[in-house]
Write an enzyme that holds these catalytic residues in place. Structure first.
Site, PDB file in Angstrom:
ATOM      1  N   GLU A 166     -38.590 -46.820 -17.504  1.00 25.77           N
ATOM      2  CA  GLU A 166     -37.770 -47.826 -18.205  1.00 25.77           C
ATOM      3  C   GLU A 166     -38.361 -49.216 -18.029  1.00 25.77           C
ATOM      4  OE1 GLU A 166     -34.011 -46.578 -16.561  1.00 25.77           O
ATOM      5  OE2 GLU A 166     -34.111 -44.767 -17.781  1.00 25.77           O
ATOM      6  N   SER A 216     -33.059 -35.904 -15.718  1.00 19.21           N
ATOM      7  CA  SER A 216     -31.850 -35.096 -15.955  1.00 19.21           C
ATOM      8  C   SER A 216     -31.589 -34.070 -14.849  1.00 19.21           C
ATOM      9  CB  SER A 216     -31.923 -34.414 -17.327  1.00 19.21           C
ATOM     10  OG  SER A 216     -31.956 -35.380 -18.349  1.00 19.21           O
ATOM     11  N   HIS A 223     -41.157 -47.319 -12.826  1.00 25.93           N
ATOM     12  CA  HIS A 223     -40.228 -46.461 -13.568  1.00 25.93           C
ATOM     13  C   HIS A 223     -40.497 -46.595 -15.073  1.00 25.93           C
ATOM     14  CE1 HIS A 223     -36.555 -44.814 -15.219  1.00 25.93           C
ATOM     15  NE2 HIS A 223     -36.418 -44.176 -14.056  1.00 25.93           N
ATOM     16  N   GLU A 263     -41.780 -37.875 -13.604  1.00 24.54           N
ATOM     17  CA  GLU A 263     -40.613 -37.976 -14.478  1.00 24.54           C
ATOM     18  C   GLU A 263     -41.062 -37.961 -15.937  1.00 24.54           C
ATOM     19  OE1 GLU A 263     -37.117 -39.907 -12.279  1.00 24.54           O
ATOM     20  OE2 GLU A 263     -38.280 -41.515 -13.167  1.00 24.54           O
ATOM     21  N   GLY A 317     -32.514 -39.009 -18.786  1.00 27.10           N
ATOM     22  CA  GLY A 317     -31.254 -39.359 -19.423  1.00 27.10           C
ATOM     23  C   GLY A 317     -30.951 -38.576 -20.693  1.00 27.10           C
ATOM     24  N   LYS A 331     -29.878 -47.343 -11.371  1.00 28.45           N
ATOM     25  CA  LYS A 331     -30.187 -48.140 -12.573  1.00 28.45           C
ATOM     26  C   LYS A 331     -29.234 -49.329 -12.667  1.00 28.45           C
ATOM     27  CE  LYS A 331     -32.196 -44.070 -14.591  1.00 28.45           C
ATOM     28  NZ  LYS A 331     -32.607 -43.355 -15.801  1.00 28.45           N
ATOM     29  N   ASN A 333     -31.329 -43.130  -8.157  1.00 21.97           N
ATOM     30  CA  ASN A 333     -31.626 -44.374  -8.882  1.00 21.97           C
ATOM     31  C   ASN A 333     -30.385 -44.732  -9.683  1.00 21.97           C
ATOM     32  OD1 ASN A 333     -32.537 -46.393 -10.530  1.00 21.97           O
ATOM     33  ND2 ASN A 333     -34.006 -45.117 -11.668  1.00 21.97           N
TER      34      ASN A 333
HETATM   35  P1  PGA Z   1     -31.822 -39.191 -15.106  1.00 22.25           P
HETATM   36  O1  PGA Z   1     -32.793 -40.378 -14.634  1.00 22.25           O
HETATM   37  O2  PGA Z   1     -31.614 -38.304 -13.918  1.00 22.25           O
HETATM   38  O3  PGA Z   1     -30.557 -39.897 -15.546  1.00 22.25           O
HETATM   39  O4  PGA Z   1     -32.502 -38.488 -16.228  1.00 22.25           O
HETATM   40  C1  PGA Z   1     -33.862 -40.140 -13.767  1.00 22.25           C
HETATM   41  C2  PGA Z   1     -34.614 -41.421 -13.541  1.00 22.25           C
HETATM   42  O5  PGA Z   1     -34.749 -42.215 -14.475  1.00 22.25           O
HETATM   43  O6  PGA Z   1     -35.122 -41.686 -12.419  1.00 22.25           O
END
Ligand code: PGA
Length: 275
Positions: A103, A224, A101, A178, A184, A15, A13
């Site tokens: 976010e 992460s 997601h 997740e 993140g 983003k 992803n």
């Molecule tokens: P990250 O994001 O690996 O940067 O923690 C994972 C995600 O949001 O799918």
């Protein structure tokens, strides 16, 4: 054990990173560094980078079996929805889509009802869905993580139909667990916690009547994930890969993650009885 039948998937992803100018080159670099036929690889760049990524992958022998996914999709087919993108618009650009997601739940206030409509629309329109679920830190600390994720699965997928054939292919509906506090942040869940959550997710999928009672549905871990942390998750038979954010922009990291995923994929293939 059923895991032998489920694919191993590594999805990146990206983003809000990359531009139409540089995304194609990055995709090809990753494709070349992760050339593992046993692993299903998917890259999800921003909307405006879908076409350059698709074209760059199609033009490179190492890129042709890398799937391209969008990070979101609208639940309506068309209409007065400024700034939105519908499933028919993605035709030819993406074959996968990330839905729900955290976010987007946080920043775009997407509700479970809304996510449910998106999942249905995406599947109807022939997109493979990666549905994201996961608890907040306070919910975990209060001991409610499993209740929260169970509720998300039930609401996001209630009434969603998946044919047995699609379920058996194992790539039409994927759930990414997740935990929000791990995204993140450099903090990851523990492998055994993620495995327990995969059990909760599959129990809810079974109650919803999805073919295979949830056993055919891949469950990924996300939050992460790096080449250093992936092992802990892929060591769990109930975890079928990873949704990778930050590390998916780094070819070295993706090479390490997919190489580890290939070990699991090969072990599963060898454990599957012939026929
Ligand atoms: P990250 O994001 O690996 O940067 O923690 C994972 C995600 O949001 O799918």
């Amino acid at each position: 054990m059923i895991p032998a039948m489920r694919p191993v998937i590594v999805a990146g992803n990206w983003k809000m990173h990359t531009t139409p100018h540089d995304a194609g080159e990055l995709a090809v670099t990753i494709a070349r560094r992760t050339h593992e036929p046993d692993v299903v690889r998917v890259l999800c760049p921003p909307y405006v980078c879908l076409a350059p990524v698709r074209d760059a992958l199609a033009a490179d022998p190492a890129g042709q079996d890398v799937g391209v996914g969008a990070q979101n999709v609208h639940d309506h087919l068309a209409g007065a929805y400024t700034g939105e993108v519908s499933a028919p618009m993605l035709r030819g650009l993406a074959t996968w889509v990330i839905v729900g997601h955290s976010e987007r739940r946080r920043d775009a206030h997407e509700t479970d009802e809304h996510i449910n409509a998106k999942v249905r629309r995406a599947l109807e329109e022939g997109l493979r869905v990666i549905l994201c679920v996961g608890e907040q830190l306070d919910e975990r600390e209060d001991g409610h993580a499993e209740t929260v994720v169970d509720r998300q699965i039930r609401r996001d997928l209630e009434g969603v139909e998946l044919s047995h054939q699609r379920a058996a292919e194992g790539t039409w509906l994927t759930v990414a667990y997740e935990p929000v506090w791990a995204i993140g942040t450099g903090r990851t869940a523990r492998g055994d916690d993620a495995a327990r959550m995969a059990g909760t997710i599959r129990a809810a999928l079974g109650d919803l009547g999805l073919p295979g009672g949830g056993d055919l549905t891949p469950v990924l871990y996300g939050g992460s994930v790096t080449s250093a942390s992936i092992d802990e998750f892929l060591a769990e038979p109930s975890i079928d890969g990873a949704l990778v954010g930050g590390a998916s922009l780094k070819p070295d990291e993706m090479a390490g993650i997919v190489a580890r995923a290939a070990l699991t994929a090969r072990a599963r293939r060898e454990a599957t009885p012939p026929g």
